[in-house]
Design an enzyme around this catalytic site. Structure first.
Site, short mmCIF file in Angstrom:
data_model
loop_
_atom_site.label_atom_id
_atom_site.label_comp_id
_atom_site.label_asym_id
_atom_site.label_seq_id
_atom_site.Cartn_x
_atom_site.Cartn_y
_atom_site.Cartn_z
N ILE A 156 31.82 -34.07 -67.85
CA ILE A 156 31.55 -34.31 -66.43
C ILE A 156 31.96 -35.72 -66.05
O ILE A 156 32.58 -35.94 -64.99
CB ILE A 156 30.05 -34.07 -66.12
CG1 ILE A 156 29.69 -32.60 -66.37
CG2 ILE A 156 29.73 -34.46 -64.68
CD1 ILE A 156 28.21 -32.31 -66.30
N ASP A 175 30.30 -45.81 -72.67
CA ASP A 175 29.91 -44.70 -73.54
C ASP A 175 29.94 -45.21 -74.96
O ASP A 175 30.61 -46.21 -75.26
CB ASP A 175 30.85 -43.51 -73.37
CG ASP A 175 30.19 -42.18 -73.77
OD1 ASP A 175 29.48 -42.17 -74.81
OD2 ASP A 175 30.37 -41.18 -73.06
N CYS A 206 25.26 -39.24 -68.26
CA CYS A 206 24.88 -39.27 -69.67
C CYS A 206 23.69 -38.34 -69.90
O CYS A 206 22.95 -38.01 -68.98
CB CYS A 206 24.52 -40.70 -70.09
SG CYS A 206 23.30 -41.52 -69.04
N PRO A 207 23.49 -37.92 -71.15
CA PRO A 207 22.33 -37.06 -71.45
C PRO A 207 21.03 -37.87 -71.42
O PRO A 207 21.06 -39.10 -71.48
CB PRO A 207 22.63 -36.56 -72.86
CG PRO A 207 23.49 -37.62 -73.46
CD PRO A 207 24.33 -38.15 -72.34
N SER A 234 22.66 -36.18 -63.25
CA SER A 234 22.51 -35.80 -64.66
C SER A 234 21.10 -35.30 -64.96
O SER A 234 20.83 -34.11 -64.89
CB SER A 234 22.87 -36.99 -65.55
OG SER A 234 22.91 -36.61 -66.90
N ARG A 235 20.18 -36.19 -65.26
CA ARG A 235 18.78 -35.84 -65.51
C ARG A 235 17.89 -36.84 -64.80
O ARG A 235 18.15 -38.05 -64.79
CB ARG A 235 18.46 -35.81 -67.01
CG ARG A 235 19.03 -34.60 -67.75
CD ARG A 235 18.35 -33.32 -67.31
NE ARG A 235 18.83 -32.14 -68.03
CZ ARG A 235 19.79 -31.35 -67.60
NH1 ARG A 235 20.42 -31.63 -66.45
NH2 ARG A 235 20.15 -30.27 -68.29
N ASP A 259 20.53 -35.94 -57.21
CA ASP A 259 20.51 -34.47 -57.28
C ASP A 259 19.44 -34.01 -58.26
O ASP A 259 19.21 -32.81 -58.40
CB ASP A 259 21.88 -33.94 -57.71
CG ASP A 259 21.96 -32.42 -57.66
OD1 ASP A 259 21.56 -31.85 -56.63
OD2 ASP A 259 22.42 -31.81 -58.65
N GLU A 264 10.88 -33.13 -60.98
CA GLU A 264 11.41 -32.02 -60.19
C GLU A 264 10.89 -30.67 -60.63
O GLU A 264 10.93 -29.70 -59.87
CB GLU A 264 12.94 -32.01 -60.27
CG GLU A 264 13.50 -31.64 -61.63
CD GLU A 264 15.02 -31.55 -61.62
OE1 GLU A 264 15.55 -30.48 -61.95
OE2 GLU A 264 15.68 -32.54 -61.27
N HIS A 296 19.01 -30.35 -57.19
CA HIS A 296 19.64 -29.98 -58.47
C HIS A 296 20.67 -28.86 -58.25
O HIS A 296 20.65 -27.83 -58.94
CB HIS A 296 18.59 -29.55 -59.49
CG HIS A 296 19.03 -29.75 -60.91
ND1 HIS A 296 18.19 -30.20 -61.90
CD2 HIS A 296 20.23 -29.56 -61.51
CE1 HIS A 296 18.84 -30.28 -63.03
NE2 HIS A 296 20.09 -29.89 -62.83
#
Length: 334
Positions: A156, A175, A206-207, A234-235, A259, A264, A296
């Site tokens: 992504i 990264d 990123c995760p 992402s999260r 998002d 959430e 999301h």
């Protein structure tokens, strides 16, 4: 194989049913509710479960699944931060995900948030609906020549960088492992301190893990340019929402596009229009004119949904046909 599909909305059911037409030996049973300690009893009599981003796959739930004989968890998303992988391994439950459903769908949504915040289309839309065509307060800026920081250059992040290159932006990346094709396209890998200090726009790709939890916090915000734009597709827990609000009040953060949101799970993917949302932080975020929040939906395109369904069914079919070989493959993934 009988599979309990949780967090299943009508659009999920449509695409999964279409994908399962060629999988006669797999029976999908759909549950709109999320998997949780309260709903895990629904999995009795099933061989596997299919879950989404806000399902609870913590130790208590996994131990219950194991006691019911569940052997696999098919995530319908790329992330699996909501799965206790150590417990899953101890319980001999295979976990697999959809690592590449449509990277461009999320990347394009990040760009949509950037454009909406920059050109204030969310505010302009409501003005015109009310017959107000005044432009005062709608001033934007040219993206060309701006410096964009991308944290995380997986599939992504790479797609996002390519798009921003097309706008004529200078792209800075962070990264753990640099991506050489991005470098050849003009992206520069720098440390986080440099990215924070030089970026006009920062987008998170990123995760979520122990090292990235609340990556955007008071300390990191203080290192950024005044008026920085922050985008998170992402999260949710990558951003400390309360400290981001403090940054908005101080005007250190000039624009915030989300998002995803840390809490959430209680509200997203549901129609809450007739309910009181008992989350004062979230409600406060919605009051800022320079904040755009979406529910999301970054992944939510036709191509992505069909790819998620196809990959989920393919995983289940392969697991059913050769569980031992597939378990070895899963071990390599995780």
């Amino acid at each position: 194989m009988k599979v309990a599909v949780f967090s299943c909305k009508p659009y999920d059911k449509r695409t999964l049913e279409a994908a399962s037409e060629t999988a006669a030996d797999i029976e999908l049973v759909y549950f709109e509710s999320r998997l949780s300690p309260e709903t895990v009893s629904l999995t009795k009599g099933y061989d596997a479960v299919s879950c989404f981003v806000n399902d609870d796959l913590s130790r208590p739930v996994l131990e219950q699944l194991a006691s019911f004989g569940i052997k696999a968890i098919a995530m319908r998303c790329a992330g699996y931060n909501n799965v206790d992988l150590y417990c899953a391994k101890a319980c001999d439950i295979s976990v697999f995900h959809v690592p590449d459903y449509s990277p461009t769908s999320v990347a394009e949504h990040a760009v949509a948030l950037i454009m909406a915040l920059n050109r204030k289309t969310h505010r302009a839309y409501h003005r015109v609906k009310e017959g107000n065509f005044a432009l005062e307060g709608l001033m934007g800026f040219n993206l060309e020549g701006k410096t964009v920081g991308c944290i995380g250059t997986g599939r992504i992040g790479q797609a996002f960088c390519r798009i921003m290159n097309g706008f004529g932006c200078r792209v800075l990346c962070y990264d753990l492992v640099p991506n050489e094709p991005l470098v050849s396209q003009g992206a520069e890998y720098v440390d986080l301190e440099t990215l924070y200090a030089k970026s006009d726009i920062i987008s998170l790709h990123c995760p979520l893990n122990a090292s990235t939890h609340h990556l955007i916090n008071k300390s990191s915000i203080e290192k950024m340019k005044k008026g920085v734009m922050i985008i998170n597709t992402s999260r949710g827990a990558l951003v400390n929402a309360q400290e981001a609000i403090d940054g908005l009040y101080s005007e250190k953060i000039g624009y915030l596009g989300l998002d995803v949101y840390e809490q959430e799970g209680k509200i997203f993917f549901e129609d809450m229009s007739d309910h009181i949302i008992y989350d004062s932080v979230f409600q406060l975020l919605l009051t800022f004119p320079n904040v755009v929040v979406t529910g999301h939906q970054g992944y939510f395109t036709d191509i992505a949904l069909h790819h998620i369904a196809d990959t989920t069914l393919a995983n289940l079919i392969q697991l059913k046909s050769s569980p031992e070989d597939y378990q070895r493959e899963l071990t390599a993934i995780h």
